[in-house]
Design an enzyme around this catalytic site. Structure first.
Site, PDB file in Angstrom:
ATOM      1  N   THR A 103       5.773  -2.448  -2.954  1.00 45.58           N
ATOM      2  CA  THR A 103       5.120  -2.714  -1.841  1.00 45.58           C
ATOM      3  C   THR A 103       5.602  -1.211  -0.846  1.00 45.58           C
ATOM      4  O   THR A 103       5.585  -1.296   0.605  1.00 45.58           O
ATOM      5  CB  THR A 103       5.668  -3.929  -0.967  1.00 45.58           C
ATOM      6  OG1 THR A 103       7.046  -4.091  -0.771  1.00 45.58           O
ATOM      7  CG2 THR A 103       5.155  -5.140  -1.656  1.00 45.58           C
ATOM      8  N   ALA A 104       6.373  -0.426  -1.528  1.00 50.73           N
ATOM      9  CA  ALA A 104       6.818   0.773  -0.675  1.00 50.73           C
ATOM     10  C   ALA A 104       5.723   2.000  -0.784  1.00 50.73           C
ATOM     11  O   ALA A 104       5.060   2.107   0.312  1.00 50.73           O
ATOM     12  CB  ALA A 104       8.060   1.228  -1.142  1.00 50.73           C
ATOM     13  N   ARG A 105       5.797   2.728  -1.607  1.00 53.29           N
ATOM     14  CA  ARG A 105       4.572   3.938  -1.947  1.00 53.29           C
ATOM     15  C   ARG A 105       4.262   4.062  -3.421  1.00 53.29           C
ATOM     16  O   ARG A 105       5.249   3.645  -4.335  1.00 53.29           O
ATOM     17  CB  ARG A 105       5.449   5.109  -1.571  1.00 53.29           C
ATOM     18  CG  ARG A 105       5.584   5.336  -0.071  1.00 53.29           C
ATOM     19  CD  ARG A 105       4.162   5.661   0.704  1.00 53.29           C
ATOM     20  NE  ARG A 105       4.428   5.800   2.130  1.00 53.29           N
ATOM     21  CZ  ARG A 105       4.520   4.884   3.122  1.00 53.29           C
ATOM     22  NH1 ARG A 105       4.247   3.676   2.832  1.00 53.29           N
ATOM     23  NH2 ARG A 105       4.589   5.328   4.343  1.00 53.29           N
ATOM     24  N   GLU A 122      -4.690   6.501  -2.257  1.00 52.90           N
ATOM     25  CA  GLU A 122      -5.194   5.258  -1.347  1.00 52.90           C
ATOM     26  C   GLU A 122      -6.328   5.865  -0.344  1.00 52.90           C
ATOM     27  O   GLU A 122      -6.410   6.605   0.253  1.00 52.90           O
ATOM     28  CB  GLU A 122      -3.992   4.552  -0.540  1.00 52.90           C
ATOM     29  CG  GLU A 122      -2.990   3.736  -1.227  1.00 52.90           C
ATOM     30  CD  GLU A 122      -1.789   3.431  -0.482  1.00 52.90           C
ATOM     31  OE1 GLU A 122      -1.185   2.547  -0.987  1.00 52.90           O
ATOM     32  OE2 GLU A 122      -1.846   3.448   0.544  1.00 52.90           O
ATOM     33  N   HIS A 157      -2.728  -2.528   0.406  1.00 50.29           N
ATOM     34  CA  HIS A 157      -1.616  -2.081   1.198  1.00 50.29           C
ATOM     35  C   HIS A 157      -1.435  -2.945   2.526  1.00 50.29           C
ATOM     36  O   HIS A 157      -1.540  -2.293   3.577  1.00 50.29           O
ATOM     37  CB  HIS A 157      -1.634  -0.515   1.716  1.00 50.29           C
ATOM     38  CG  HIS A 157      -0.659   0.240   1.964  1.00 50.29           C
ATOM     39  ND1 HIS A 157      -0.197   1.521   1.452  1.00 50.29           N
ATOM     40  CD2 HIS A 157       0.651  -0.233   2.687  1.00 50.29           C
ATOM     41  CE1 HIS A 157       0.924   1.863   2.203  1.00 50.29           C
ATOM     42  NE2 HIS A 157       1.312   0.911   3.048  1.00 50.29           N
ATOM     43  N   TRP A 177       2.799  -5.165   5.257  1.00 57.82           N
ATOM     44  CA  TRP A 177       3.221  -4.702   6.291  1.00 57.82           C
ATOM     45  C   TRP A 177       2.377  -5.504   7.723  1.00 57.82           C
ATOM     46  O   TRP A 177       2.756  -5.714   8.599  1.00 57.82           O
ATOM     47  CB  TRP A 177       3.174  -3.290   6.743  1.00 57.82           C
ATOM     48  CG  TRP A 177       1.799  -2.828   6.723  1.00 57.82           C
ATOM     49  CD1 TRP A 177       0.977  -2.344   5.651  1.00 57.82           C
ATOM     50  CD2 TRP A 177       1.043  -2.477   7.967  1.00 57.82           C
ATOM     51  NE1 TRP A 177      -0.280  -2.011   6.420  1.00 57.82           N
ATOM     52  CE2 TRP A 177      -0.237  -1.957   7.383  1.00 57.82           C
ATOM     53  CE3 TRP A 177       1.146  -2.644   9.352  1.00 57.82           C
ATOM     54  CZ2 TRP A 177      -1.568  -1.511   8.332  1.00 57.82           C
ATOM     55  CZ3 TRP A 177       0.161  -2.122  10.136  1.00 57.82           C
ATOM     56  CH2 TRP A 177      -1.160  -1.783   9.589  1.00 57.82           C
TER      57      TRP A 177
END
Length: 327
Positions: A236-238, A267, A289, A292
């Site tokens: 879930t970061a990059r 993306e 994405h 967050w």
């Protein structure tokens, strides 16, 4: 002679929910909002700006150097890999980011993915949809594995706010937690597991580190080969932390049990993207994405974004990633 209002430009307002309230700043300003900005429009749109707000729009050296009035870049996110920090430091431009806003939403999304994959939720849903339950002619069937989290080992890359929050949830679920040492680090620090050992012992691996030159392709062909327990991989970061073609190979060859990703490179991904090609597999989940993006987290982000701008204007910049410097 009257002083001109501070010129603030928001390059990608559409990346933040339209329901989110952006409080006005307390000083005289003119706010120009763009829903989205393509790379070829960046230099033109920030040319006269004093403050630029960006979430994911890249701000590179050429555009930064042409922006003669630019004093601050307010990043509407934690990650700043889309900003040329060296160019900003050279021009004395303050870069501030958002911190701590996702302490609930990202860990909850991580465990939503973990639970779904560990218990084969997607696979069972799709099989029920296809009529398998009726065909089984009994009250249940066992086509896909279901495993408890209690007693399993969760490996975490990144011991920051999010990594610690994920660890806290894992410990409450009676999981063993490992934090990875830096890849290639031969000096073992207390509380960290050597990277290769970490890969070999983890049942689930989740990534919570920034993307930079040291972490790009952190997980690739070699690393997948060391994953003896065929773990679930969560990112879930990059997107650039995991080599995507290598992930496809690992999934297709069964080197890992499953994967849940909230990020890709680039993306948004097109239909030819390696991860999109995995969506035919019931043990792979791709979300757009949004780890967050709980309503509460986005409002916290927006409030902090404005606070960062206010603090900079008042001469006490906060959450500074690149402090003003003369080069």
């Amino acid at each position: 002679m009257a002083q001109r209002p501070v010129q603030i430009v928001f390059l990608d307002r559409e990346t933040i929910s339209p329901q989110t309230v952006l409080r006005p700043v307390s000083f005289e300003h003119e706010l120009t909002i763009y829903g989205r900005t393509t790379r070829d429009k960046v230099a033109e749109r920030i040319a006269h700006a004093d403050i630029v707000i960006t979430n994911k729009v890249p701000l590179r050296q050429e555009a930064i150097e042409q922006a003669g009035n630019l004093k601050m870049i307010a990043v509407a996110a934690t990650g700043t890999d889309n900003v040329d920090l060296v160019a900003c430091a050279r021009k004395g431009i303050v870069v501030s980011n958002i911190r701590g806003y996702a302490i609930n939403t990202v860990p909850e999304h991580v465990f939503a993915l973990i639970f779904a994959l560990r218990r084969s939720i997607v696979a069972y849903r799709e099989s029920v949809k296809a009529g398998r339950w009726y065909d089984a002619q009994q009250f249940c069937y066992f086509d896909y594995p279901i495993k408890d989290l209690a007693g399993s080992t969760l490996g975490i890359v990144g011991n920051g706010t999010l990594g610690k929050a994920v660890a806290s949830i894992a410990q409450a679920l009676d999981m063993r937690v490992l934090f990875a040492a830096r890849k290639g680090d031969t000096n073992q620090s207390a509380g960290y597991t050597p990277f290769d050992q970490f890969l070999a012992e983890s049942d689930i691996i989740t990534l919570h580190c920034p993307l930079n030159d040291h972490t790009r392709d952190l997980i690739s062909t070699r690393e997948f080969s060391l994953m003896k327990r065929k773990p679930i991989l969560i990112n879930t970061a990059r997107g650039g932390l995991v080599n995507e073609p290598a992930l496809v190979t690992a999934m297709r060859q069964g080197q890992i049990t499953a994967a849940g990703f909230d990020v890709t490179t680039p993306e948004p991904p097109d239909n030819q993207n390696a991860l999109v090609q995995l969506l035919d597999m019931p043990n792979f989940i791709l979300t757009p994405h949004v780890a967050w993006a709980s309503e509460q987290a986005i409002q916290t982000l927006a409030d902090q974004l404005i606070d960062n701008i206010e603090a900079h204007y008042q001469g006490s910049p906060r959450n500074v990633v690149a402090a003003p410097a003369s080069v």
